[in-house]
Motif scaffolding. Structure first.
Motif, PDB file in Angstrom:
ATOM      1  N   THR A  25      13.208   9.406  -2.874  1.00 24.39           N
ATOM      2  CA  THR A  25      14.327   8.830  -2.985  1.00 24.39           C
ATOM      3  C   THR A  25      14.480   7.711  -2.051  1.00 24.39           C
ATOM      4  OG1 THR A  25      15.382  11.099  -3.065  1.00 24.39           O
ATOM      5  CG2 THR A  25      16.911   9.384  -2.904  1.00 24.39           C
ATOM      6  N   PHE A  26      15.025   6.684  -2.895  1.00 28.70           N
ATOM      7  CA  PHE A  26      15.103   5.225  -2.225  1.00 28.70           C
ATOM      8  C   PHE A  26      13.602   4.478  -2.034  1.00 28.70           C
ATOM      9  CE2 PHE A  26      18.780   7.053  -0.108  1.00 28.70           C
ATOM     10  CZ  PHE A  26      19.768   6.129  -0.805  1.00 28.70           C
ATOM     11  N   GLY A  27      12.537   5.399  -2.370  1.00 29.99           N
ATOM     12  CA  GLY A  27      11.204   4.692  -2.623  1.00 29.99           C
ATOM     13  C   GLY A  27      11.151   4.047  -3.933  1.00 29.99           C
ATOM     14  N   ASN A  28       9.853   3.441  -4.066  1.00 30.28           N
ATOM     15  CA  ASN A  28       9.338   2.754  -5.346  1.00 30.28           C
ATOM     16  C   ASN A  28       7.625   2.955  -5.608  1.00 30.28           C
ATOM     17  OD1 ASN A  28       7.818   0.288  -3.887  1.00 30.28           O
ATOM     18  ND2 ASN A  28       9.724   0.039  -3.436  1.00 30.28           N
ATOM     19  N   SER A  29       7.145   2.589  -6.397  1.00 27.13           N
ATOM     20  CA  SER A  29       5.889   2.849  -6.737  1.00 27.13           C
ATOM     21  C   SER A  29       4.824   2.316  -5.862  1.00 27.13           C
ATOM     22  CB  SER A  29       5.331   2.581  -8.208  1.00 27.13           C
ATOM     23  OG  SER A  29       5.638   1.185  -8.235  1.00 27.13           O
ATOM     24  N   ILE A  30       5.034   1.320  -5.053  1.00 28.78           N
ATOM     25  CA  ILE A  30       4.252   0.542  -4.162  1.00 28.78           C
ATOM     26  C   ILE A  30       4.656   0.848  -2.699  1.00 28.78           C
ATOM     27  CG2 ILE A  30       3.408  -1.545  -3.343  1.00 28.78           C
ATOM     28  CD1 ILE A  30       3.211  -1.054  -6.551  1.00 28.78           C
ATOM     29  N   ASP A  31       5.757   0.699  -2.125  1.00 30.89           N
ATOM     30  CA  ASP A  31       5.783   0.968  -0.598  1.00 30.89           C
ATOM     31  C   ASP A  31       5.598   2.290   0.071  1.00 30.89           C
ATOM     32  OD1 ASP A  31       6.739  -1.687  -0.621  1.00 30.89           O
ATOM     33  OD2 ASP A  31       8.858  -1.152  -0.621  1.00 30.89           O
ATOM     34  N   ASN A  32       5.814   3.225  -0.934  1.00 29.14           N
ATOM     35  CA  ASN A  32       5.493   4.871  -0.562  1.00 29.14           C
ATOM     36  C   ASN A  32       4.099   4.983  -0.287  1.00 29.14           C
ATOM     37  OD1 ASN A  32       7.904   7.387  -1.416  1.00 29.14           O
ATOM     38  ND2 ASN A  32       6.053   7.622   0.010  1.00 29.14           N
TER      39      ASN A  32
END
Length: 297
Positions: free
Chosen positions: A70-77
């Motif tokens: 949740t609140f993440g995305n495909s890159i930063d996580n």
């Protein structure tokens, strides 16, 4: 006495509740700059993942799909885990899901059943690209729980060999009991449901969680691994992350390395001890003991 004056007053409670309500308020406010810098597949490909020319090897025949929280995305996580797996010879892919209109970068906020449909589409794309018949899924937080809906209700069990969750909220969360305070804040629960259904779905006892766990935690044919930390401050109580059923391996980080202090975010984004256990779960035939020294590998 007003009902909310009975709420716990510890600094940790105030900070966590404030963060929860501020997150809801932020999402409820239209984004001022929808064109803000958003990570792209080019960034991921430059680090070796989301490479659709990748073909799985005999040693690692299944592609890996990474599912953010949740609140993440495909890159930063996945700035650490994705290269970690690529360097071990895997074809690795990550998706964005649960986007809300006008909310850039922060994903995983839409209805979770719809997010599972997005995962189903993405897995089919990865399998078509690689020629593999099955994938392995590694997810963090909501990303470790949401795929279970795909496995149980959307035909995912036939396409997934292993489901590995890092701090997954498999049975919902009380957010240290703070979700129980929502009724004391007039309008807060309606705001949560109307504007961030992906958060509302994760509350322990929600209709989504109830449906997800009805009839058992697992489905036949899939190997499950849950990796948790006792210092998790988001998915609470932390033992509710664990699954019950055949082909389940529940792991507590502190049983492997007592001095590991990772909490909910760190276990999914930077913890090399957790990552070593992920590698073991992906390739159990060549697993090696996970200890405090595993940060070196």
């Amino acid at each position: 006495m007003l009902p909310w004056t009975r709420a716990p007053r510890t600094p940790r409670t105030r900070r966590t509740l404030a963060a929860l309500l501020l997150a809801v308020a932020a999402v409820a406010t239209p984004a001022a700059a929808a064109a803000a810098a958003t990570p792209t597949a080019v960034t991921a490909t430059s680090r070796g993942w989301n490479d659709y020319s990748c073909k799985p090897s005999a040693a690692h025949p299944r592609p890996i799909v990474l599912v953010h929280g949740t609140f993440g995305n495909s890159i930063d996580n996945w700035l650490v885990l994705a290269p970690y797996l690529v360097n071990r010879g895997y074809c690795v892919y990550s998706l964005d899901y649960g986007q809300l209109p006008g909310v850039p970068v922060f994903n995983g906020l839409g209805p979770i059943d719809e997010s599972a449909g997005q995962l189903a589409t993405f897995v089919s794309k990865v399998l078509a690209s690689t020629g593999a018949s099955e994938t392995d899924i590694v997810g963090h937080s909501q990303g470790g729980m949401m795929p279970n809906y795909y496995l149980k209700f959307l035909g995912g069990a036939a396409k997934v060999n292993a489901m590995i969750g890092l701090a997954p909220d498999n049975h919902g969360t009380t957010l240290l009991g703070l979700t129980k305070l929502l009724p004391y804040f007039p309008g807060a629960e309606d705001l949560l449901n109307a504007n961030t259904p992906g958060l509302a779905d994760q509350v322990a006892g929600s209709p989504f969680v109830t449906k997800l766990n009805a009839g058992g935690d697992t489905v036949p044919g899939v190997r499950y691994t849950v990796i948790a930390t006792k210092y998790d401050e988001v998915v609470t109580p932390y033992r509710t992350q664990f699954l019950d059923g055949p082909n389940v391996h529940n792991v507590l980080l502190q049983d492997l390395c007592p001095v590991d202090l990772s909490e909910h975010v760190a276990i999914g984004t930077v913890d090399r001890i957790a990552y070593h256990e992920v590698a073991n779960a992906l390739d159990p035939a060549h697993a090696t003991p996970t200890t405090c020294a595993s940060v070196i590998g």
